[in-house]
Design a protein around this motif. Structure first.
Motif, mmCIF file in Angstrom:
data_model
loop_
_atom_site.group_PDB
_atom_site.id
_atom_site.type_symbol
_atom_site.label_atom_id
_atom_site.label_comp_id
_atom_site.label_asym_id
_atom_site.label_seq_id
_atom_site.Cartn_x
_atom_site.Cartn_y
_atom_site.Cartn_z
ATOM 1 N N UNK A 1 0.836 -1.203 0.000
ATOM 2 C CA UNK A 1 0.000 0.000 0.000
ATOM 3 C C UNK A 1 0.871 1.254 0.000
ATOM 4 N N UNK A 2 1.948 1.238 0.745
ATOM 5 C CA UNK A 2 2.858 2.381 0.768
ATOM 6 C C UNK A 2 3.501 2.587 -0.599
ATOM 7 N N UNK A 3 3.903 1.489 -1.233
ATOM 8 C CA UNK A 3 4.565 1.592 -2.532
ATOM 9 C C UNK A 3 3.620 2.105 -3.614
ATOM 10 N N UNK A 4 2.365 1.714 -3.549
ATOM 11 C CA UNK A 4 1.418 2.116 -4.586
ATOM 12 C C UNK A 4 0.841 3.515 -4.349
ATOM 13 N N UNK A 5 0.537 3.852 -3.097
ATOM 14 C CA UNK A 5 -0.135 5.118 -2.821
ATOM 15 C C UNK A 5 0.827 6.254 -2.485
ATOM 16 N N UNK A 6 1.926 5.957 -1.814
ATOM 17 C CA UNK A 6 2.878 7.005 -1.449
ATOM 18 C C UNK A 6 3.944 7.220 -2.523
ATOM 19 N N UNK A 7 4.359 6.145 -3.171
ATOM 20 C CA UNK A 7 5.428 6.240 -4.167
ATOM 21 C C UNK A 7 4.915 6.142 -5.597
ATOM 22 N N UNK A 8 3.615 5.883 -5.760
ATOM 23 C CA UNK A 8 2.976 5.809 -7.081
ATOM 24 C C UNK A 8 3.568 4.691 -7.939
ATOM 25 N N UNK A 9 3.939 3.571 -7.314
ATOM 26 C CA UNK A 9 4.346 2.392 -8.076
ATOM 27 C C UNK A 9 3.088 1.716 -8.630
ATOM 28 N N UNK A 10 3.138 1.296 -9.875
ATOM 29 C CA UNK A 10 1.996 0.636 -10.504
ATOM 30 C C UNK A 10 2.189 -0.872 -10.381
ATOM 31 N N UNK A 11 1.679 -1.441 -9.315
ATOM 32 C CA UNK A 11 1.894 -2.850 -9.017
ATOM 33 C C UNK A 11 0.651 -3.684 -9.294
ATOM 34 N N UNK A 12 0.870 -4.954 -9.541
ATOM 35 C CA UNK A 12 -0.208 -5.934 -9.669
ATOM 36 C C UNK A 12 0.211 -7.192 -8.916
ATOM 37 N N UNK A 13 -0.728 -7.800 -8.212
ATOM 38 C CA UNK A 13 -0.449 -9.029 -7.470
ATOM 39 C C UNK A 13 -0.687 -10.231 -8.384
ATOM 40 N N UNK A 14 0.237 -11.175 -8.356
ATOM 41 C CA UNK A 14 0.133 -12.403 -9.148
ATOM 42 C C UNK A 14 0.151 -13.588 -8.193
ATOM 43 N N UNK A 15 -0.943 -14.323 -8.156
ATOM 44 C CA UNK A 15 -1.128 -15.420 -7.203
ATOM 45 C C UNK A 15 -1.113 -16.746 -7.956
ATOM 46 N N UNK A 16 -0.115 -17.598 -7.673
ATOM 47 C CA UNK A 16 0.020 -18.883 -8.348
ATOM 48 C C UNK A 16 -0.595 -19.998 -7.513
ATOM 49 N N UNK A 17 -1.423 -20.821 -8.167
ATOM 50 C CA UNK A 17 -2.070 -21.961 -7.529
ATOM 51 C C UNK A 17 -1.776 -23.207 -8.352
ATOM 52 N N UNK A 18 -1.309 -24.276 -7.713
ATOM 53 C CA UNK A 18 -1.045 -25.523 -8.431
ATOM 54 C C UNK A 18 -2.349 -26.101 -8.986
ATOM 55 N N UNK A 19 -2.308 -26.540 -10.226
ATOM 56 C CA UNK A 19 -3.515 -27.025 -10.893
ATOM 57 C C UNK A 19 -4.041 -28.328 -10.294
ATOM 58 N N UNK A 20 -3.219 -29.060 -9.545
ATOM 59 C CA UNK A 20 -3.684 -30.339 -9.008
ATOM 60 C C UNK A 20 -4.819 -30.159 -8.002
ATOM 61 N N UNK A 21 -5.017 -28.938 -7.497
ATOM 62 C CA UNK A 21 -6.139 -28.683 -6.590
ATOM 63 C C UNK A 21 -7.489 -28.818 -7.298
ATOM 64 N N UNK A 22 -7.474 -28.804 -8.623
ATOM 65 C CA UNK A 22 -8.724 -28.954 -9.376
ATOM 66 C C UNK A 22 -9.249 -30.388 -9.338
ATOM 67 N N UNK A 23 -8.414 -31.328 -8.966
ATOM 68 C CA UNK A 23 -8.815 -32.733 -9.031
ATOM 69 C C UNK A 23 -9.773 -33.128 -7.912
ATOM 70 N N UNK A 24 -9.894 -32.295 -6.873
ATOM 71 C CA UNK A 24 -10.834 -32.559 -5.790
ATOM 72 C C UNK A 24 -11.649 -31.303 -5.526
ATOM 73 N N UNK A 25 -12.963 -31.452 -5.507
ATOM 74 C CA UNK A 25 -13.850 -30.302 -5.349
ATOM 75 C C UNK A 25 -13.572 -29.538 -4.068
#
Length: 268
Positions: free
Chosen positions: A86-110
């Protein structure tokens, strides 16, 4: 920004281990790995000037990738990471995006996939940034079992109540929590925020697609030449992206068995 990563497989311009490491904290404060990591993130937040000073030495046109720890509590309810970003984006005006990686094997069980959906949603609401969820290792997606639905069901997070129907086929521990999962599914659907982009590092097409989505989320795409920006913006548009999903299905999934949803649509 991972003080627990003591063996980096790449060269980084700013190494948070120069400030603090989990191993040092565990030894000096007699904390466990989880407690040590949380202490480190709070220490980084308190000494944010060190991190900002190190980053500010980079050239103004540097594309910054921040490798963060994988401990989920840091993003679902602990506040240090959120405060730093929040400090980096609002105080320093960095244009950031969060990238969240999830292993695909979690799809095999509901039940596992519903858990991933809740974690992803909690992270998006907590971090409060442009957010990209990645379904990684899709080349291994069926190595842990046959999927109940096609890959687009999981990437586009379609009618989630169909996942609850699969609980009827299960017995024992998870079947007892059907109603709880129904409520979780309702929450995820009501927000309507969670979708996933398929990725495998073995396929340049999926890598390029992910990069385009990230560049659009952080605004980098709009700093390029107009024609190139428009082309990438359309390629990263919202929707089902059938061509990219079809490629994943053809390469990495067994197409002999088709889920009921597709069969019914063909009959119609």
């Amino acid at each position: 920004m991972d003080p627990a990563n003591d063996e980096l497989p790449y060269e980084c311009k700013v190494n948070i281990s120069d400030l603090i490491t989990v191993s040092d904290v565990m030894e000096s404060l007699t904390l466990g790995p989880n407690g040590g990591l949380m202490y480190c993130m709070e220490y980084i937040e308190t000494n944010l000037d060190w991190l900002i000073s190190a980053i500010s030495k980079l050239s103004s046109d540097t594309y910054i990738l921040i490798d963060c720890p994988g401990q989920v509590e840091l993003y679902t309810h602990h506040k240090s990471v959120r405060n730093i970003l929040d400090y980096m984006t609002h105080k320093l005006d960095y244009r950031l995006a969060a990238v969240h990686l999830v292993d695909s094997h979690y799809c095999t069980e509901s039940s596992k996939f519903i858990s991933v959906l809740l974690t992803s949603l909690s992270t998006m609401l907590q971090i409060e940034m442009p957010h990209i969820n990645i379904l990684s290792k899709v080349d291994l997606i069926e190595h842990y079992g046959k999927l109940d639905f096609n890959i687009d069901f999981y990437t586009d997070v379609l009618d989630l109540h169909q996942l609850i129907d699969t609980f009827e086929e299960q017995s024992g521990f998870m079947s007892k929590f059907k109603k709880l999962n129904e409520k979780i599914v309702e929450v995820v659907e009501n927000y309507g925020l969670v979708t996933f982009i398929p990725l495998t590092v073995k396929d340049e097409g999926t890598m390029g697609n992910v990069m385009t989505h990230i560049d659009k989320a952080n605004g980098y795409i709009y700093g390029k030449a107009e024609d190139d920006a428009i082309r990438q913006m359309y390629s990263a548009g919202t929707g089902f992206e059938w061509d990219k999903i079809a490629t994943v299905r053809e390469k990495y999934m067994n197409l002999d068995n088709t889920d009921l949803m597709d069969t019914e649509s063909l009959d119609d």
